[in-house]
Design a protein around this motif. Structure first.
Motif, mmCIF file in Angstrom:
data_model
loop_
_atom_site.group_PDB
_atom_site.id
_atom_site.type_symbol
_atom_site.label_atom_id
_atom_site.label_comp_id
_atom_site.label_asym_id
_atom_site.label_seq_id
_atom_site.Cartn_x
_atom_site.Cartn_y
_atom_site.Cartn_z
ATOM 1 N N SER A 438 -24.118 43.439 44.174
ATOM 2 C CA SER A 438 -22.987 42.561 43.902
ATOM 3 C C SER A 438 -23.347 41.435 42.937
ATOM 4 O O SER A 438 -22.495 40.611 42.609
ATOM 5 C CB SER A 438 -22.425 41.974 45.199
ATOM 6 O OG SER A 438 -23.397 41.172 45.841
ATOM 7 N N ILE A 439 -24.602 41.401 42.483
ATOM 8 C CA ILE A 439 -25.025 40.411 41.493
ATOM 9 C C ILE A 439 -25.778 41.126 40.391
ATOM 10 O O ILE A 439 -26.791 41.792 40.645
ATOM 11 C CB ILE A 439 -25.925 39.327 42.119
ATOM 12 C CG1 ILE A 439 -25.162 38.581 43.220
ATOM 13 C CG2 ILE A 439 -26.413 38.349 41.055
ATOM 14 C CD1 ILE A 439 -26.030 37.645 44.026
ATOM 15 N N ALA A 440 -25.270 41.032 39.175
ATOM 16 C CA ALA A 440 -25.925 41.610 38.001
ATOM 17 C C ALA A 440 -26.491 40.460 37.182
ATOM 18 O O ALA A 440 -25.742 39.650 36.634
ATOM 19 C CB ALA A 440 -24.931 42.425 37.177
ATOM 20 N N ALA A 441 -27.804 40.366 37.126
ATOM 21 C CA ALA A 441 -28.474 39.252 36.452
ATOM 22 C C ALA A 441 -29.019 39.713 35.106
ATOM 23 O O ALA A 441 -29.834 40.641 35.047
ATOM 24 C CB ALA A 441 -29.601 38.710 37.324
ATOM 25 N N LEU A 442 -28.567 39.074 34.043
ATOM 26 C CA LEU A 442 -28.978 39.440 32.693
ATOM 27 C C LEU A 442 -30.134 38.555 32.241
ATOM 28 O O LEU A 442 -29.963 37.345 32.087
ATOM 29 C CB LEU A 442 -27.820 39.295 31.697
ATOM 30 C CG LEU A 442 -26.875 40.485 31.559
ATOM 31 C CD1 LEU A 442 -26.016 40.620 32.800
ATOM 32 C CD2 LEU A 442 -25.994 40.329 30.327
ATOM 33 N N PHE A 443 -31.285 39.176 32.017
ATOM 34 C CA PHE A 443 -32.434 38.474 31.461
ATOM 35 C C PHE A 443 -32.701 38.935 30.031
ATOM 36 O O PHE A 443 -33.724 38.596 29.455
ATOM 37 C CB PHE A 443 -33.671 38.723 32.331
ATOM 38 C CG PHE A 443 -33.524 38.210 33.729
ATOM 39 C CD1 PHE A 443 -33.841 36.902 34.044
ATOM 40 C CD2 PHE A 443 -33.042 39.035 34.742
ATOM 41 C CE1 PHE A 443 -33.702 36.420 35.333
ATOM 42 C CE2 PHE A 443 -32.897 38.569 36.035
ATOM 43 C CZ PHE A 443 -33.221 37.249 36.331
ATOM 44 N N ARG A 444 -31.808 39.723 29.493
ATOM 45 C CA ARG A 444 -31.906 40.210 28.122
ATOM 46 C C ARG A 444 -30.520 40.216 27.510
ATOM 47 O O ARG A 444 -29.524 40.418 28.223
ATOM 48 C CB ARG A 444 -32.472 41.620 28.077
ATOM 49 C CG ARG A 444 -31.660 42.634 28.858
ATOM 50 C CD ARG A 444 -31.875 44.049 28.363
ATOM 51 N NE ARG A 444 -31.278 44.244 27.061
ATOM 52 C CZ ARG A 444 -31.592 45.253 26.243
ATOM 53 N NH1 ARG A 444 -32.495 46.120 26.602
ATOM 54 N NH2 ARG A 444 -31.013 45.380 25.077
ATOM 55 N N PRO A 445 -30.419 40.003 26.218
ATOM 56 C CA PRO A 445 -29.106 40.128 25.589
ATOM 57 C C PRO A 445 -28.821 41.582 25.243
ATOM 58 O O PRO A 445 -29.729 42.326 24.873
ATOM 59 C CB PRO A 445 -29.254 39.278 24.313
ATOM 60 C CG PRO A 445 -30.704 39.355 23.988
ATOM 61 C CD PRO A 445 -31.438 39.501 25.289
ATOM 62 N N PHE A 446 -27.578 41.991 25.402
ATOM 63 C CA PHE A 446 -27.151 43.299 24.937
ATOM 64 C C PHE A 446 -26.546 43.133 23.550
ATOM 65 O O PHE A 446 -25.717 42.249 23.327
ATOM 66 C CB PHE A 446 -26.128 43.914 25.891
ATOM 67 C CG PHE A 446 -26.716 44.365 27.191
ATOM 68 C CD1 PHE A 446 -27.424 45.540 27.275
ATOM 69 C CD2 PHE A 446 -26.567 43.604 28.340
ATOM 70 C CE1 PHE A 446 -27.986 45.960 28.473
ATOM 71 C CE2 PHE A 446 -27.111 44.006 29.543
ATOM 72 C CZ PHE A 446 -27.817 45.189 29.609
ATOM 73 N N ARG A 447 -26.951 43.982 22.625
ATOM 74 C CA ARG A 447 -26.478 43.855 21.254
ATOM 75 C C ARG A 447 -25.025 44.279 21.113
ATOM 76 O O ARG A 447 -24.316 43.803 20.233
ATOM 77 C CB ARG A 447 -27.348 44.700 20.311
ATOM 78 C CG ARG A 447 -28.777 44.198 20.208
ATOM 79 C CD ARG A 447 -29.578 45.028 19.209
ATOM 80 N NE ARG A 447 -29.732 46.403 19.645
ATOM 81 C CZ ARG A 447 -29.168 47.438 19.068
ATOM 82 N NH1 ARG A 447 -28.397 47.269 18.027
ATOM 83 N NH2 ARG A 447 -29.372 48.660 19.523
ATOM 84 N N THR A 448 -24.574 45.209 21.966
ATOM 85 C CA THR A 448 -23.219 45.735 21.845
ATOM 86 C C THR A 448 -22.563 45.784 23.215
ATOM 87 O O THR A 448 -23.228 45.684 24.248
ATOM 88 C CB THR A 448 -23.228 47.154 21.229
ATOM 89 O OG1 THR A 448 -24.104 47.983 22.003
ATOM 90 C CG2 THR A 448 -23.712 47.110 19.789
ATOM 91 N N VAL A 449 -21.252 45.981 23.211
ATOM 92 C CA VAL A 449 -20.494 45.867 24.452
ATOM 93 C C VAL A 449 -20.675 47.076 25.366
ATOM 94 O O VAL A 449 -20.570 46.942 26.589
ATOM 95 C CB VAL A 449 -18.994 45.645 24.143
ATOM 96 C CG1 VAL A 449 -18.345 46.892 23.587
ATOM 97 C CG2 VAL A 449 -18.248 45.163 25.386
ATOM 98 N N ALA A 450 -20.961 48.263 24.824
ATOM 99 C CA ALA A 450 -21.045 49.460 25.670
ATOM 100 C C ALA A 450 -22.148 49.355 26.722
ATOM 101 O O ALA A 450 -21.888 49.552 27.912
ATOM 102 C CB ALA A 450 -21.224 50.710 24.810
ATOM 103 N N PRO A 451 -23.414 49.064 26.349
ATOM 104 C CA PRO A 451 -24.430 48.937 27.409
ATOM 105 C C PRO A 451 -24.182 47.746 28.325
ATOM 106 O O PRO A 451 -24.533 47.787 29.503
ATOM 107 C CB PRO A 451 -25.747 48.796 26.631
ATOM 108 C CG PRO A 451 -25.350 48.335 25.276
ATOM 109 C CD PRO A 451 -24.012 48.934 25.003
ATOM 110 N N TYR A 452 -23.580 46.692 27.793
ATOM 111 C CA TYR A 452 -23.214 45.546 28.636
ATOM 112 C C TYR A 452 -22.234 45.999 29.722
ATOM 113 O O TYR A 452 -22.393 45.684 30.905
ATOM 114 C CB TYR A 452 -22.592 44.448 27.771
ATOM 115 C CG TYR A 452 -22.043 43.265 28.537
ATOM 116 C CD1 TYR A 452 -22.855 42.180 28.866
ATOM 117 C CD2 TYR A 452 -20.704 43.220 28.926
ATOM 118 C CE1 TYR A 452 -22.351 41.088 29.564
ATOM 119 C CE2 TYR A 452 -20.191 42.133 29.627
ATOM 120 C CZ TYR A 452 -21.017 41.069 29.942
ATOM 121 O OH TYR A 452 -20.512 40.001 30.637
#
Length: 742
Positions: A438-452
């Protein structure tokens, strides 16, 4: 169109692999001397027969001459058997009584999408383009895959998944097994025959298995090797899961191999990461807002840490940035790189994720877990250590750097709830299902919206027995990672604009899969390739945005407050007073404030774990610095680094540099005479030592260069810049998040 009679060598090899060197007519071994091999077309080449393995038989030259252009008793019987099998498959999908349209066990998008597909393919010319169905993650794409063939397929069905994990889930869970979808949702009665399903596996599946099957399940990479086996009319319907990959060449190979088959694409993200169009006709889309409203998936809240000030250190030079400058600079690659790889920013994300997890566990009724996305294996190790320092049971997984058994054991522990947090490097995207995330923590930027979108989707699966708090997902990140545009794109569902029927689009592989760790050209802001590091920041608050308004908790608080007021009025009427009434009311309001918007308490302090985590982080920073030094020096093979600057007992250049770095780092914090190692160092000393690593690295590099020049003239006065694939990125698994070339 003229067709070549030449049978490709690859097809010949596969015929030999399948049938060996035995003549299928007489049974004699074809030795190439007494008997020569001929490949015979079951359906004659002159009648349109193809060079497909399942249309070719190895014959000795004598049997081939005797057969000529007619059928033998064997081939005549085989053709009749194949025709009966084909007819049985057609009758099964066309005549089996299934309960789909008015089945209240199915979710609305499942039943509606099947009906939309039937309508589309009933129209004239419908097979000119594939039909695409867009369903949010967690809304039941696998159920649509199971139901779609009935009433639509007039022959075998090929189901293509992007990964082995999804393939196995479809074959063993959706189509078959005790919990198969047909019985679970009362699609078929218990006494009815389930579809015959074959999962392609080399060496375990033969032609007879495939011809008896109603449904064949494979994954896209595996299917490339099977394409030469199947005639172009072997499948009547092809269903593609996670269809945002389809513009890639490997997927288009499948389309070209079966040009006349009806095709259905399913995806939650109907656009490519490289913004190339999907060649398909949209026939049905179910909005994420409706999915949340109907309880099929969790509502979702974005929580971005916003700093009022950040201090960056680049090559020993410090500079502080204001909030306004941070918001402007976050689009720069060097800036988001610094945020992603800096301990300070990682700690901010970890702390907020842990606070949210504790609040969910305190206020909800279900188990909750964190999933994190890291840049590289080393980065994942560091982030997992930060979680453990805060009392969380945490681990990381990656496709490399660990054994298969170790990776699978960690995933089993995570799925069973024995781990609170799992940090992954590119392997827990699409196809991984765990409803307790229930928690998605981003420690990296995604370059595009699809993998995000795919990553955020890991936290969307609903908890059917949970409360409104349980069914609230959070995406935690740092504003400096520059993911705001992706969130707005995701939230506003503007992806419809990306779905175009552009029939002239050229082929190409998936951009995310092909992206490598190559974005290390000197940056104009820094003049070199070393990552800027955030050494300090002041967090002024968190930018919170919900996909749908979080209203349930507020209404619950209002009801509780009303009940309390009524109770207080009753007490006052009896002449009684409650001194703590205001404090109780404030506590009710605080407990029911929407998660992510409240002032959550800090995580429990675990000094020993935190200190051990920082010791590991310091050691990793030293190893990273050693790698940078050796790349810059670019020493010739004959250069003896141990003799020049070592102690004489080092076994490698790396060991020489690491030892020297450790000694200098220790001296920088006044602990150069410490013979007991860092086991007893206080936390403050470890943190201070980490801050000195960059300066020490440059000093050690200069010392080594000078020593080499003195001894034998090796080395160079001018250190070359780091090569592509710098120390931060030499083990990137998921594609470089800072690569702007794609």
């Amino acid at each position: 169109m003229n067709r070549s009679r030449h049978i490709p060598e690859a097809v010949r090899r596969r015929v030999e692999y399948v049938d060996g060197k035995t003549c299928v007519e007489c049974g004699r071994t074809i030795d190439g001397e007494a008997l020569q091999q001929h490949l015979d077309h079951r359906e004659a080449f002159s009648d349109g027969g193809e060079h497909a393995v399942f249309n070719l038989d190895p014959l000795c030259h004598e049997c081939n001459q005797a057969k000529r252009s007619g059928d033998t008793a064997r081939t005549a019987e085989m053709k009749q058997r194949h025709e009966r099998q084909d007819a049985e498959v057609r009758r099964y999908f066309q005549e089996t009584d299934v309960d789909i349209v008015d089945n209240d066990q199915l979710r609305t998008p499942q039943a509606e999408s099947v009906q939309a597909l039937r309508t589309y393919f009933a129209e004239d010319g419908a097979t000119n383009l594939p039909a695409i169905v867009v369903l949010p993650t967690g809304c039941g794409k696998s159920g649509v895959i199971a139901c779609a063939p009935f009433g639509l397929a007039e022959g075998r069905v090929l189901v293509v998944a992007p990964t082995l994990t999804i393939k196995e889930g479809l074959a063993d869970g959706t189509f078959s097994g005790t919990d198969n979808f047909y019985h679970f949702c009362d699609i078929l009665p218990r006494d009815a025959r389930l579809p015959r399903v074959v999962a392609l596996e080399r060496g375990r599946v033969n032609e007879e298995d495939c011809r008896r099957a109603d449904v064949i399940v494979t994954n896209v990479q595996q299917m490339q090797g099977w394409l030469p086996l199947f005639p172009s009319d072997f499948f009547d319907l092809i269903i593609v899961d996670e269809a945002h990959h389809t513009p890639a060449e490997s997927w288009q190979n499948i389309n070209r191999a079966f040009p006349d088959a009806k095709k259905i694409y399913l995806t939650a993200t109907p656009f490519r990461s490289d913004e190339r169009p999907i060649r398909a006709e949209p026939v049905y889309k179910y909005r994420l807002a409706d999915a949340i409203d109907n309880g099929y998936v969790k509502n979702i809240v974005r929580v971005d840490a916003v700093a009022s000030e950040m201090t960056f250190t680049v090559e020993g030079e410090e500079r502080a940035y204001t909030r306004e400058e941070i918001m402007d600079l976050r689009t720069e690659t060097w800036f988001s790189r610094g945020v992603a790889l800096s301990d300070v920013c990682n700690e901010t994300i970890v702390d907020r994720s842990v606070q949210l997890l504790q609040a969910k566990q305190r206020r909800g009724t279900e188990r909750h877990q964190i999933i994190g996305a890291a840049c590289s294996i080393r980065h994942a190790e560091q982030v997992a250590a930060l979680f453990r320092a805060r009392g969380m049971d945490a681990a990381y997984v990656a496709s490399e750097g660990m054994t298969t058994e170790e990776r699978e054991q960690r995933l089993r522990d995570y799925d069973a709830g024995r781990l609170d947090a799992m940090v992954h490097v590119g392997i827990l995207g699409e196809g991984y299902d765990n409803k307790n995330i229930s928690i998605a923590a981003l420690f990296r930027p995604f370059r595009t919206v699809a993998p995000y979108t795919q990553f955020v989707g890991r936290a969307l699966r609903a908890l059917p027995d949970g409360t409104d708090t349980d069914n609230l997902a959070h995406v935690v990140a740092h504003a400096g990672l520059n993911q705001e545009e992706h969130w707005q794109y995701f939230k506003n569902e503007t992806e419809e604009a990306q779905v175009q029927a552009d029939l002239t689009a050229p082929g190409g592989e998936d951009a995310d899969a092909a992206a490598g760790a190559s974005d290390d050209d000197p940056d104009p802001q820094t003049g070199n390739t070393d990552s800027a590091e955030v050494t300090s920041e002041t967090i002024e608050g968190f930018d919170v945005d919900a996909y749908l308004p979080v209203e349930e908790d507020a209404s619950a608080a209002e009801e509780h407050l009303q009940d309390m007021e009524q109770a207080l009025d009753a007490l006052r009427e009896q002449g009684l007073d409650v001194p703590d009434a205001d404090a109780i009311k404030q506590d009710i309001a605080r407990r029911n404030r929407p998660l992510g918007d409240e002032d959550l308490p800090p995580p429990p302090n675990r000094p020993a774990r935190e200190r051990r985590a920082y010791r590991k982080i310091l050691n990793t920073a030293v190893r990273r610095a050693a790698g940078t030094i050796l790349r810059r020096l670019d020493l010739p093979e004959e250069a003896d680094l141990a003799e020049a600057v070592g102690q004489g007992d080092e076994e490698s250049r790396v060991e020489v540099v690491i030892r020297r770095l450790h000694r200098r780092v220790n001296a920088a914090v006044g602990r150069d005479d410490n013979s007991e190692g860092r086991n007893d160092w206080p936390l403050g000393a470890l943190k201070a030592a980490k801050e000195h690593v960059i300066d020490v690295r440059d000093a050690v590099e200069a010392d080594i260069q000078a020593a080499l020049v003195e001894t034998d003239g090796s080395g160079s006065d001018d250190a070359p810049p780091p090569e592509k694939g710098s120390d931060e990125w030499d083990d990137v698994e998921w594609g470089n998040p800072f690569d702007e070339s794609g």
